[in-house]
Design an enzyme around this catalytic site. Structure first.
Site, mmCIF file in Angstrom:
data_model
loop_
_atom_site.group_PDB
_atom_site.id
_atom_site.type_symbol
_atom_site.label_atom_id
_atom_site.label_comp_id
_atom_site.label_asym_id
_atom_site.label_seq_id
_atom_site.Cartn_x
_atom_site.Cartn_y
_atom_site.Cartn_z
ATOM 1 N N HIS A 1 6.834 -7.448 -1.258
ATOM 2 C CA HIS A 1 5.822 -8.039 -2.158
ATOM 3 C C HIS A 1 5.368 -7.083 -3.233
ATOM 4 O O HIS A 1 4.290 -7.252 -3.794
ATOM 5 C CB HIS A 1 4.610 -8.512 -1.326
ATOM 6 C CG HIS A 1 4.959 -9.565 -0.321
ATOM 7 N ND1 HIS A 1 4.247 -9.751 0.836
ATOM 8 C CD2 HIS A 1 5.964 -10.462 -0.297
ATOM 9 C CE1 HIS A 1 4.792 -10.738 1.533
ATOM 10 N NE2 HIS A 1 5.831 -11.184 0.871
ATOM 11 N N ASP B 1 0.800 -1.234 0.000
ATOM 12 C CA ASP B 1 0.000 0.000 0.000
ATOM 13 C C ASP B 1 0.833 1.285 0.000
ATOM 14 O O ASP B 1 0.282 2.384 -0.079
ATOM 15 C CB ASP B 1 -0.960 -0.007 1.222
ATOM 16 C CG ASP B 1 -0.213 -0.176 2.554
ATOM 17 O OD1 ASP B 1 -0.791 -0.780 3.483
ATOM 18 O OD2 ASP B 1 0.952 0.294 2.665
#
Ligand code: BV8
Ligand code: ZN
Length: 264
Positions: free
Chosen positions: A121, A106
């Site tokens: 990731h 995010d």
């Protein structure tokens, strides 16, 4: 001072290199659902672990692409909470080494102003071609849908293959240089703070064990216990937005991490 804060200060005493490993729980108080929370709306009937795979994307590209558009919309509306700001303040106390390794996609650590962030990731802000890796503008992705339904995955302007999110799916290798950097941070860390992760996903979940195997200390901040909890030096049962400001305020009150008023 709270006993748990004092214990954290003791474990941090003399530390020169501090590492932080965060998971989706770090963003819960910013309104970004955790990975294993029940999903809402159209996504409620899908398991994120099933959606975050190349197989799901191959089988139904519009469903998976729509899920990522929805998550990008959520993240664009989110703002980093006080726990994120506390980590920015904490970095200034460890000039010799303060690195954040996040499983989250995010981008909130960087948005809060943290430097030295390793995104294990990948990121929701990085869309690319699934074949030739040509970059695709996220602003164009945002225009493709409101995030409440399936969205046809756009085709790459260069080779015609589907555009995909620039994240690491289950069953995919982490980028080598990212994993190498995270492992190096773990090998150098005197202390690692493990915040907001269920410690289920590897290789990320193995990083704290590298720290403790070398005699480094592990502090876990999570309102719920995890498989890591039995192996940590301190389990701080609290939300990130509550614990981190308390910890950094206490650290800033003690110069060099010596615990004040310790009655030993
Ligand atoms: C790999 C990006 C080599 C996408 C993610 C069988 C076949 C294939 C692979 C495997 C296999 N068995 C095992 C594996 C390896 C697999 C794995 O570990 N699986 C697990 C589930 C068993 N790993 C991989 O596949 C990795 N690649 O190993 O390559 C390989 C290749 C082929 C075959 C074998 C090996 C790739 C893993 C990366 C997957 N991508 N994300 C996307 O985001 O869409 S991982 C995904 O889970 C998210 O990134 C998320 O961050 C991550 C971990 O979840 P958490 O962050 O921990 O979030 P979660 O919701 O689980 O927990 C939230 C926590 O927060 C809770 O503990 C909660 O209590 C706490 N919390 C809640 N509120 C708060 C809070 N804490 C603090 N404050 C609060 N307010
Ligand atoms: Zn292409």
């Amino acid at each position: 001072m709270d006993k748990v804060v004092r214990k954290a200060l003791e474990l941090l005493e003399g530390a020169r290199h501090v590492a932080v490993l965060t998971g989706a729980g770090m963003s819960a108080e910013s309104g970004v659902p955790t990975f294993r929370d029940a999903q809402t709306g159209l996504w409620a009937k899908f398991d994120p672990q099933q959606l975050a795979t190349a197989e799901a994307f191959a089988e139904s590209p519009s469903r998976v692409f729509g899920w990522y558009v929805s998550r990008l919309q959520t993240v664009r509306r989110a703002t980093p909470h006080a726990g994120y700001d506390a980590l920015v303040r904490m970095a200034a106390l460890y000039p010799d080494g303060f690195d954040i390794i996040t499983q989250n996609v995010d981008g909130l650590h960087s948005r809060a102003g943290s430097e030295n962030v390793v995104e294990l990731h990948g990121s929701l802000e990085a869309f690319r071609c699934s074949a030739c890796r040509e970059v695709f503008s996220t602003d164009r992705v945002i225009e493709l849908g409101e995030g409440d339904g399936e969205v046809s995955a756009p085709a790459c302007g260069k080779c015609g293959n589907f555009i995909r999110p620039g994240v690491v799916w289950f069953g995919e290798m982490l980028p080598r240089e990212v994993l190498e950097r995270a492992t190096q941070v773990a090998y150098e860390a005197d202390v690692v703070l493990v915040i907001g992760t269920s410690s289920l996903v590897y290789p990320a979940a193995g990083l704290p064990d590298i720290v403790s195997a070398r005699g480094g200390r592990v502090i876990e901040i999570n309102p719920k216990a995890t498989p890591l909890t039995p192996r940590v030096d301190l389990y701080w049962e609290a939300a990130a937005g509550e614990a981190l400001p308390q910890l950094v305020d206490a650290l800033q009150r003690t110069e060099g991490g010596k615990t004040e008023g310790r009655n030993d």
